[in-house]
Design a protein around this motif. Sequence first.
Motif, mmCIF file in Angstrom:
data_model
loop_
_atom_site.group_PDB
_atom_site.id
_atom_site.type_symbol
_atom_site.label_atom_id
_atom_site.label_comp_id
_atom_site.label_asym_id
_atom_site.label_seq_id
_atom_site.Cartn_x
_atom_site.Cartn_y
_atom_site.Cartn_z
ATOM 1 N N ILE A 25 41.080 39.937 75.636
ATOM 2 C CA ILE A 25 42.098 40.696 74.897
ATOM 3 C C ILE A 25 42.131 42.140 75.389
ATOM 4 C CG2 ILE A 25 42.777 41.579 72.635
ATOM 5 C CD1 ILE A 25 41.603 39.060 71.399
ATOM 6 N N GLY A 26 40.950 42.747 75.515
ATOM 7 C CA GLY A 26 40.886 44.113 76.020
ATOM 8 C C GLY A 26 41.380 44.209 77.450
ATOM 9 N N LEU A 27 41.072 43.205 78.265
ATOM 10 C CA LEU A 27 41.542 43.190 79.643
ATOM 11 C C LEU A 27 43.063 43.110 79.690
ATOM 12 C CD1 LEU A 27 40.980 43.050 82.677
ATOM 13 C CD2 LEU A 27 40.754 40.566 82.455
ATOM 14 N N GLY A 28 43.642 42.301 78.797
ATOM 15 C CA GLY A 28 45.100 42.203 78.733
ATOM 16 C C GLY A 28 45.742 43.527 78.371
ATOM 17 N N ILE A 29 45.149 44.239 77.403
ATOM 18 C CA ILE A 29 45.672 45.558 77.021
ATOM 19 C C ILE A 29 45.536 46.541 78.176
ATOM 20 C CG2 ILE A 29 45.320 47.520 75.464
ATOM 21 C CD1 ILE A 29 44.389 45.519 73.345
ATOM 22 N N PHE A 30 44.415 46.456 78.884
ATOM 23 C CA PHE A 30 44.166 47.335 80.036
ATOM 24 C C PHE A 30 45.216 47.104 81.126
ATOM 25 C CE2 PHE A 30 41.711 47.999 84.078
ATOM 26 C CZ PHE A 30 41.634 49.378 83.987
ATOM 27 N N LEU A 31 45.490 45.838 81.450
ATOM 28 C CA LEU A 31 46.490 45.513 82.461
ATOM 29 C C LEU A 31 47.894 45.906 82.007
ATOM 30 C CD1 LEU A 31 45.194 42.001 83.599
ATOM 31 C CD2 LEU A 31 44.967 44.176 84.812
ATOM 32 N N TRP A 32 48.162 45.726 80.717
ATOM 33 C CA TRP A 32 49.464 46.122 80.163
ATOM 34 C C TRP A 32 49.664 47.627 80.289
ATOM 35 C CZ3 TRP A 32 50.070 49.224 75.712
ATOM 36 C CH2 TRP A 32 51.391 49.405 75.299
ATOM 37 N N PHE A 33 48.613 48.388 80.049
ATOM 38 C CA PHE A 33 48.692 49.847 80.172
ATOM 39 C C PHE A 33 48.996 50.248 81.612
ATOM 40 C CE2 PHE A 33 46.609 53.892 81.120
ATOM 41 C CZ PHE A 33 47.238 54.729 80.191
ATOM 42 N N ILE A 34 48.301 49.634 82.574
ATOM 43 C CA ILE A 34 48.524 49.957 83.985
ATOM 44 C C ILE A 34 49.950 49.588 84.402
ATOM 45 C CG2 ILE A 34 47.848 49.385 86.357
ATOM 46 C CD1 ILE A 34 45.013 49.017 85.377
ATOM 47 N N LEU A 35 50.402 48.390 83.996
ATOM 48 C CA LEU A 35 51.749 47.954 84.337
ATOM 49 C C LEU A 35 52.793 48.889 83.733
ATOM 50 C CD1 LEU A 35 53.561 45.829 85.643
ATOM 51 C CD2 LEU A 35 53.450 44.522 83.513
ATOM 52 N N SER A 36 52.581 49.306 82.485
ATOM 53 C CA SER A 36 53.515 50.231 81.836
ATOM 54 C C SER A 36 53.582 51.556 82.586
ATOM 55 C CB SER A 36 53.082 50.485 80.384
ATOM 56 O OG SER A 36 53.069 49.287 79.646
ATOM 57 N N PHE A 37 52.447 52.009 83.067
ATOM 58 C CA PHE A 37 52.391 53.263 83.825
ATOM 59 C C PHE A 37 53.252 53.168 85.085
ATOM 60 C CE2 PHE A 37 50.454 55.901 87.131
ATOM 61 C CZ PHE A 37 50.390 57.131 86.502
ATOM 62 N N PHE A 38 53.139 52.053 85.802
ATOM 63 C CA PHE A 38 53.921 51.881 87.024
ATOM 64 C C PHE A 38 55.413 51.721 86.719
ATOM 65 C CE2 PHE A 38 49.834 50.707 89.013
ATOM 66 C CZ PHE A 38 49.919 51.506 90.141
ATOM 67 N N ILE A 39 55.738 51.012 85.649
ATOM 68 C CA ILE A 39 57.141 50.813 85.286
ATOM 69 C C ILE A 39 57.797 52.137 84.931
ATOM 70 C CG2 ILE A 39 58.679 49.816 83.559
ATOM 71 C CD1 ILE A 39 56.853 47.382 83.486
ATOM 72 N N VAL A 40 57.101 52.956 84.130
ATOM 73 C CA VAL A 40 57.646 54.266 83.753
ATOM 74 C C VAL A 40 57.818 55.147 84.992
ATOM 75 C CG1 VAL A 40 57.142 56.404 82.508
ATOM 76 C CG2 VAL A 40 56.746 54.193 81.403
ATOM 77 N N GLY A 41 56.829 55.116 85.896
ATOM 78 C CA GLY A 41 56.931 55.907 87.120
ATOM 79 C C GLY A 41 58.100 55.462 87.979
ATOM 80 N N TYR A 42 58.305 54.150 88.087
ATOM 81 C CA TYR A 42 59.413 53.641 88.896
ATOM 82 C C TYR A 42 60.753 54.027 88.271
ATOM 83 C CZ TYR A 42 62.743 50.386 90.900
ATOM 84 O OH TYR A 42 63.844 49.848 91.488
#
Length: 252
Positions: free
Chosen positions: A208-225
């Motif tokens: 669960i924590g890993l999923g949140i961690f990956l979601w955070f990273i993906l959100s960071f890249f999406i916002v940057g793009y």
Amino acid sequence: AALLSSLYGLVQYFELDPFIWKGAFGDRVFSTFGNPNFFGGFLVFVSPLMLALMIKKRSKFMGMLFLLAAFNVYLTRSKGAYIGLAASITFFTLFATFYLIHLKKRKAVKFLVVFCMGVILLATSGVGYYLLRRIDSVRFRIFTWLSTVEMIRDATYGPLIGEGIGTFRVVYPRYRRPEIFLIEGKHNTMTEHPEDEYLGVGFEEGLIGLGIFLWFILSFFIVGYRKTEYIRKLKKEKIDNQLKTRLYDRQF
């Protein structure tokens, strides 16, 4: 930070280090951030920022700073840093090319493409060379990863929840493989992290924590793009309006 730590790397390279930890990693440079791998990781992280500022402001200082940081990455002798630098420069080139090509900056695009290919070639050569010289470092990581996967599987509270932050160093000795003893030449060493951030999060904070961690990273890249795409559209509209104005002036 990149400038100061890179200058300190040169101090070590010329064997002028005044501190008591001089030569702690042989001929490999490091910093007060940590060992050569951590130092290389930091420089890889800030390298695209240097290139972006160099292109945006046409800053020779940023260009020289990037070369200095890249030289320090080489001096770390870290295969992971070599791979990271090649990957970060590749992604930077892809995004920068996509952005600059609409601004008619073909010279900058050509420079980035050639530069990226050179970085990839050098990084690949470096990884291959040090892979042959220090194969034990790769074996160490593989055996540590395998043990960590077993730890995730056997977690007391189940793989979904994890064991809790800071528990890796406590649990890992029970799963350390005999091959590690042979590689390190001793059995009482302490491994504080699994040599992989995702496996570490997966064990301590669960899937669960890993999923949140990956979601955070993906959100960071999406916002940057999205931000980059927004800026690109504004620049393109500005250029189109300027062209329309020139055509209008020519007609009248």
